[in-house]
Scaffold this motif. Structure first.
Motif, PDB file in Angstrom:
ATOM      1  N   LEU A 321      77.269 -27.495  32.467  1.00 42.05           N
ATOM      2  CA  LEU A 321      78.588 -27.994  32.046  1.00 42.05           C
ATOM      3  C   LEU A 321      78.541 -28.671  30.678  1.00 42.05           C
ATOM      4  CD1 LEU A 321      80.323 -29.396  35.245  1.00 42.05           C
ATOM      5  CD2 LEU A 321      81.020 -27.449  33.849  1.00 42.05           C
ATOM      6  N   SER A 322      77.359 -29.113  30.272  1.00 41.97           N
ATOM      7  CA  SER A 322      77.276 -29.765  28.951  1.00 41.97           C
ATOM      8  C   SER A 322      77.563 -28.757  27.835  1.00 41.97           C
ATOM      9  CB  SER A 322      75.907 -30.397  28.755  1.00 41.97           C
ATOM     10  OG  SER A 322      74.926 -29.387  28.799  1.00 41.97           O
ATOM     11  N   LYS A 323      77.511 -27.460  28.152  1.00 44.35           N
ATOM     12  CA  LYS A 323      77.724 -26.432  27.123  1.00 44.35           C
ATOM     13  C   LYS A 323      79.183 -25.992  27.004  1.00 44.35           C
ATOM     14  CE  LYS A 323      73.169 -24.396  27.884  1.00 44.35           C
ATOM     15  NZ  LYS A 323      72.499 -23.249  28.514  1.00 44.35           N
ATOM     16  N   VAL A 324      80.052 -26.458  27.894  1.00 41.95           N
ATOM     17  CA  VAL A 324      81.435 -25.960  27.875  1.00 41.95           C
ATOM     18  C   VAL A 324      82.430 -27.117  27.728  1.00 41.95           C
ATOM     19  CG1 VAL A 324      80.917 -23.925  29.277  1.00 41.95           C
ATOM     20  CG2 VAL A 324      81.637 -26.045  30.397  1.00 41.95           C
ATOM     21  N   THR A 325      83.667 -26.776  27.337  1.00 41.76           N
ATOM     22  CA  THR A 325      84.733 -27.777  27.318  1.00 41.76           C
ATOM     23  C   THR A 325      85.937 -27.186  28.038  1.00 41.76           C
ATOM     24  OG1 THR A 325      85.467 -26.941  25.197  1.00 41.76           O
ATOM     25  CG2 THR A 325      84.143 -28.967  25.161  1.00 41.76           C
ATOM     26  N   ALA A 326      86.790 -28.061  28.502  1.00 43.21           N
ATOM     27  CA  ALA A 326      88.004 -27.618  29.174  1.00 43.21           C
ATOM     28  C   ALA A 326      89.180 -28.067  28.311  1.00 43.21           C
ATOM     29  CB  ALA A 326      88.072 -28.220  30.562  1.00 43.21           C
ATOM     30  N   LYS A 327      89.577 -27.212  27.384  1.00 47.03           N
ATOM     31  CA  LYS A 327      90.701 -27.575  26.507  1.00 47.03           C
ATOM     32  C   LYS A 327      92.011 -27.516  27.282  1.00 47.03           C
ATOM     33  CE  LYS A 327      89.908 -24.793  23.016  1.00 47.03           C
ATOM     34  NZ  LYS A 327      90.108 -24.017  21.828  1.00 47.03           N
ATOM     35  N   ALA A 328      92.974 -28.343  26.854  1.00 46.23           N
ATOM     36  CA  ALA A 328      94.285 -28.320  27.510  1.00 46.23           C
ATOM     37  C   ALA A 328      95.358 -28.055  26.458  1.00 46.23           C
ATOM     38  CB  ALA A 328      94.556 -29.656  28.184  1.00 46.23           C
ATOM     39  N   VAL A 329      96.409 -27.357  26.856  1.00 47.91           N
ATOM     40  CA  VAL A 329      97.532 -27.171  25.928  1.00 47.91           C
ATOM     41  C   VAL A 329      98.283 -28.497  25.805  1.00 47.91           C
ATOM     42  CG1 VAL A 329      97.766 -24.702  26.395  1.00 47.91           C
ATOM     43  CG2 VAL A 329      99.134 -26.336  27.711  1.00 47.91           C
ATOM     44  N   ASN A 330      98.931 -28.695  24.647  1.00 49.32           N
ATOM     45  CA  ASN A 330      99.637 -29.950  24.391  1.00 49.32           C
ATOM     46  C   ASN A 330     100.961 -30.070  25.124  1.00 49.32           C
ATOM     47  OD1 ASN A 330      98.067 -31.615  22.869  1.00 49.32           O
ATOM     48  ND2 ASN A 330      98.491 -30.464  20.983  1.00 49.32           N
TER      49      ASN A 330
END
Ligand code: AMP
Ligand code: GLY
Length: 425
Positions: A321-330
């Protein structure tokens, strides 16, 4: 990949909807699912507690990953069942071990965990039948209102908040005498915290984590938060009073110590942690942990996720999980839950629902629905969750309420004030 999602609510429909869009998915199954999940995968008629039937299905259908939606199979040890079975041990499970699930399955376990790891929460003591008199005396040392919690799982009904001391003492006795069955054989009494509630979510592998969008839910059946508690009548994400400063406090005082604590205690934990928090004068305190996503919070968190959910699950299972991000829409996501008339008390099922497949601007997540031939019918208290993304709360609300206008079934009820309290922030 072949994935099996366990559960049948709006949460599981939202997870299935997102996983069905993954570039990694081959076959998606939902057990038992609902009329909505049947549109994004294949429903399988297996009870969430029937681990042997789940095993047979998983082996016959070459399932590579099982995603567990609700708490009950987790607290009953479904992850350990997989880990300890030679034929199932290689199959990835999104959901903590039975030990980890105690963070939700036992209020006392969660309190001891928080104390051990210096995580801010209300002061408490716990009592059993043998110590009922000490419990009554402890109540007398506290200020009203009094908070009494059944230690075990009580389907969201095990928390009583009582203003009168004598009534609280009587309730303690009733709880210990089996008001909530075995769940209230032990009762946690805690200090009342005053403030506004908000929920945070992470996906963790027990060492690293990714932060998901936060959400606020609406628990009471009636408008202006009146009447009895429900599973949740609506949700909003993002939550406007969660300023960057508040979020930073949540991360440093609560989320990071929790993940470090799970790691330090040697708890096997691949799955979601749901932090039910209260904002007391700008400082966050933990009201409860859940070891799964919230419902209906998932129906706003997942639609805001600008990432491949199945990729995140794979990263969690591989300890990457340290290699990924969970981006969110604004954008703002809101969901309005439509329920059966009479819920959360008695209600009838089996009413035909029309309008769920309209081409509008909302996503119609199914909760308590099932297929009766080709008809969609009501099959639970919470029937549908109508989610919309918009530019701000009102824009998103307008879309969901417009969609609701086109959905009909006998006895339909929903709250018209979702999100209104957040407009002042
Ligand atoms: P729980 O099942 O622990 O989340 O409790 C259910 C609800 O009771 C929470 O969402 C809060 O609204 C309320 N509650 C629980 N604990 C406290 C507390 N210590 N102070 C104030 N309200 C509480
Ligand atoms: N909506 C609250 C929960 O899922 O526990």
């Amino acid at each position: 990949m072949n994935v099996l999602i366990i559960g049948s609510g709006g949460r599981e429909h939202a997870i299935a909807w997102k996983v069905s869009q993954s570039k990694l998915i081959d076959n998606l199954f939902i057990a038992p699912g609902n009329a909505g999940t049947a549109n994004v995968g294949t429903n399988v008629a297996i009870d969430v507690k029937d681990f042997e039937a789940i095993k047979t299905f998983v082996l016959q259908n070459n399932v590579n990953m099982v995603v567990v939606g609700p708490e009950e199979p987790l607290v009953r040890g479904i992850s350990d069942f997989f880990a300890n079975d030679a034929q199932l041990a290689d199959i990835k499970v999104i959901g903590p071990s039975g030990e980890g699930a105690q963070l939700e399955g036992s209020k006392e376990y969660a309190k001891q965990f928080m104390q051990r790891h210096n995580i801010p929460t209300a002061a408490y003591q716990s009592f059993t039948k043998e110590t009922v008199e000490a419990g009554k005396q402890f109540l007398a040392t506290l200020k009203a209102p009094y908070v009494l919690k059944a230690d075990g799982l009580a389907a969201g009904k095990g928390v009583l908040i009582i203003n009168d001391l004598k009534e609280a003492q009587d309730s303690l006795e009733e709880m210990l005498n089996g008001q909530f069955g075995a769940a209230s054989a032990k009762v946690v009494i805690e200090e009342f915290l005053s403030g506004i509630e908000v929920s945070f979510f992470v996906l963790t592998d027990g060492k690293d984590y990714v932060l998901l969008p936060e959400a606020k839910d609406y628990k009471r059946i009636g408008e202006q938060d009146s009447g009895p508690n429900t599973g949740g009548m609506g949700a909003v994400s993002p939550v406007p009073f969660c300023t960057p400063e508040f979020k930073q406090k949540v991360i440093s005082r609560i989320i990071e110590p929790t993940i470090k604590g799970i790691n330090a205690d040697g708890i096997k934990y691949t799955g979601f942690v749901f932090f039910g928090l209260i904002n007391c004068g700008g400082d966050p305190y933990v009201i409860e942990y859940n070891v799964r996503m919230g419902d209906p919070e998932t129906e706003v968190v997942i639609p805001r996720l600008d990432a491949d959910l199945l990729e995140l699950f794979v990263a969690a299972s591989n300890g990457e999980l340290s290699k990924v991000t969970a981006k969110a829409v604004n954008q703002t996501a809101i969901t309005v839950v439509m329920v059966s008339g009479g819920y959360p008390g008695d209600y009838q099922k089996g009413f035909a629902i029309t309008g769920t497949d309209q081409k509008g601007e909302s996503i119609v997540f199914h909760a308590g629905t099932k297929l009766n031939g080709s008809d969609v019918v009501t099959a639970g208290g919470r029937v549908l969750a109508i989610t919309s993304l918009g530019n701000g709360i009102q824009n998103a609300l307008d879309k969901s309420y417009a969609t609701i206008e086109g959905i009909k079934y006998e006895g339909a009820y929903f709250r018209r004030d979702i999100g209104q309290d957040l407009k002042k922030y």
